[in-house]
Design an enzyme around this catalytic site. Structure first.
Site, PDB file in Angstrom:
ATOM      1  CB  SER A   1      -0.963  -0.074   1.187  1.00 30.54           C
ATOM      2  OG  SER A   1      -2.075   0.750   0.971  1.00 30.54           O
TER       3      SER A   1
ATOM      4  CG  ASP B   1      -7.901  -1.508  -3.298  1.00 32.81           C
ATOM      5  OD1 ASP B   1      -8.539  -1.052  -2.330  1.00 32.81           O
ATOM      6  OD2 ASP B   1      -6.659  -1.495  -3.359  1.00 32.81           O
TER       7      ASP B   1
ATOM      8  CG  HIS C   1      -6.106  -2.163   0.082  1.00 31.78           C
ATOM      9  ND1 HIS C   1      -5.356  -1.727  -0.990  1.00 31.78           N
ATOM     10  CD2 HIS C   1      -5.513  -1.656   1.175  1.00 31.78           C
ATOM     11  CE1 HIS C   1      -4.357  -0.981  -0.555  1.00 31.78           C
ATOM     12  NE2 HIS C   1      -4.411  -0.924   0.759  1.00 31.78           N
TER      13      HIS C   1
END
Ligand SMILES: *[C@@H]1O[C@H](CO)[C@@H](O)[C@H](O)[C@H]1NC(C)=O
Ligand SMILES: *[C@@H]1O[C@H](CO)[C@@H](O)[C@H](O)[C@H]1NC(C)=O
Ligand SMILES: *[C@@H]1O[C@H](CO)[C@@H](O)[C@H](O)[C@H]1NC(C)=O
Length: 329
Positions: free
Chosen positions: A115, A233, A288
């Site tokens: 991330s 996501d 995610h």
């Protein structure tokens, strides 16, 4: 054509999965260390991250793994994912890596960014790259910023404290100097403020009139830059930022990286990397950061394997020309 490419990819994936023959274990082979930069709300002491480190070592034995930290304590490290000046955080990481006796004496290291850790590692490469990064792999990173801030969980006090900083305005010196996600906020409808005030992303993406040649020079030194986007996501807006794409918030139109000036005018060396087959756009299934052990293993085997020191390295001489490849699970 596509099926031929798929076949080639399948073959290369399979051959990568086979145990290495004795000849590839020659004395000239070198196992690069691995540096990992975790994401928002995580810290270096978490079990999940320790497991990732163990998996990296199990997949490629003798890998020295360094978990990047911005504090000696887990709670301090967690706090630094929300609060701080990213420019100063990257400078801190530069000296942390350069002062590690093993990392600093390695010819190169591999890097894994989860991330926001992904664009921060890219920042490390562009600004310092000492020790130099060989392969950089990012998962669900916000290379082209976020156009919406993440919704905080009810009990996520750090996140709520961050939101409070936003009350001063996302372009305020308070937010840009202290709130980490504000420093990679980027809304295509508000480029003027972004170019003027963004403390991190506008700089690291070389979007301002004056480009930093060092950033481009360093990024072009990568052997492979692999960017994974999570298929479903729902945390990152827009999810295509993981591929450096720009999304129009009104029309939903996605402009892929290779249609954008940052690529076409090669502000960062991404076009150069792309033409050499060193830039990869990949899809990871699921939400995610919902990564399975199997998927991570596949990644580690493909990107973080030992490097042949002096002998022929097929990877270097035969660039992968496939821009989108998706592993078969
Ligand atoms: C470009 O970036 C390098 C590395 O961070 C820095 O030392 C240099 O001062 C920057 N150059 C300009 C013109 O900003
Ligand atoms: C962030 O830190 C750098 C380096 O100390 C400084 O030059 C810059 O002004 C800071 N940014 C903000 C918005 O405070
Ligand atoms: C986004 O799309 C809308 C509607 O198509 C358009 O009016 C607007 O100019 C676009 N924004 C940008 C930044 O291109």
């Amino acid at each position: 054509m596509l099926s031929l490419l798929t076949t080639l990819l399948t073959l290369s994936t399979i051959s990568a999965a086979l145990p290495s023959s004795p000849s590839t274990q020659s004395s000239t082979s070198f196992q690069p260390p691995l540096i990992i930069w975790h994401g928002l709300g995580d810290d270096f002491e978490r079990d999940g991250l320790q497991e990732v480190a163990e998996l990296a070592k199990a997949t490629n034995p003798n890998t020295y793994v360094h978990l990047i930290r911005l504090s000696d304590t887990g709670s301090g490290d967690l706090q630094a994912t929300f609060f701080g000046n990213v420019t100063e955080q990257i400078a801190q990481v530069c000296s942390q890596l350069a002062s590690d006796p093993i990392l600093s004496s390695a010819p190169s290291v591999n890097a894994l960014g989860f991330s926001q850790g992904g664009q921060f590692l890219r920042g490390y490469v562009e600004r310092c790259n000492n020790p130099p990064v060989r392969n950089l792999v990012t998962f669900g990173s916000q290379h082209n910023g976020i156009s919406e801030f993440q919704v905080c969980g009810v009990t996520d006090w750090l996140c709520h404290a961050g939101d409070a900083l936003l009350n001063a305005g996302k372009w305020s010196k308070l937010a840009q100097g202290h709130l980490v996600p504000a420093q990679y906020y980027r809304n295509p409808e508000d480029m003027q403020n972004y170019l003027q005030y963004s403390n991190f992303l506008a700089d690291i993406n070389n979007e301002r009139d004056v480009k930093n040649a060092t950033y481009k020079e360093n990024l072009m030194k990568l052997n492979r830059l692999a960017m994974f986007m999570f298929e479903d996501d729902q945390i990152v807006h827009p999810k295509e930022t993981a591929w450096f794409a720009e999304v129009n918030g009104t029309s939903g139109k996605v402009t892929p990286l290779d249609e954008r000036p940052i690529y076409k005018e090669d502000w960062l060396g991404l076009k150069t990397l792309g033409e050499l087959g060193k830039l990869e756009f990949l899809v990871a299934p699921g939400q995610h950061m919902q990564l399975s052990k199997r998927f991570l293993e596949w990644t580690f085997r493909d990107y973080f394997a030992p490097v042949e020191g002096t002998s022929f390295d097929p990877e270097d001489s035969e660039p992968d020309t496939v821009l989108v490849k998706q592993p078969g699970y």
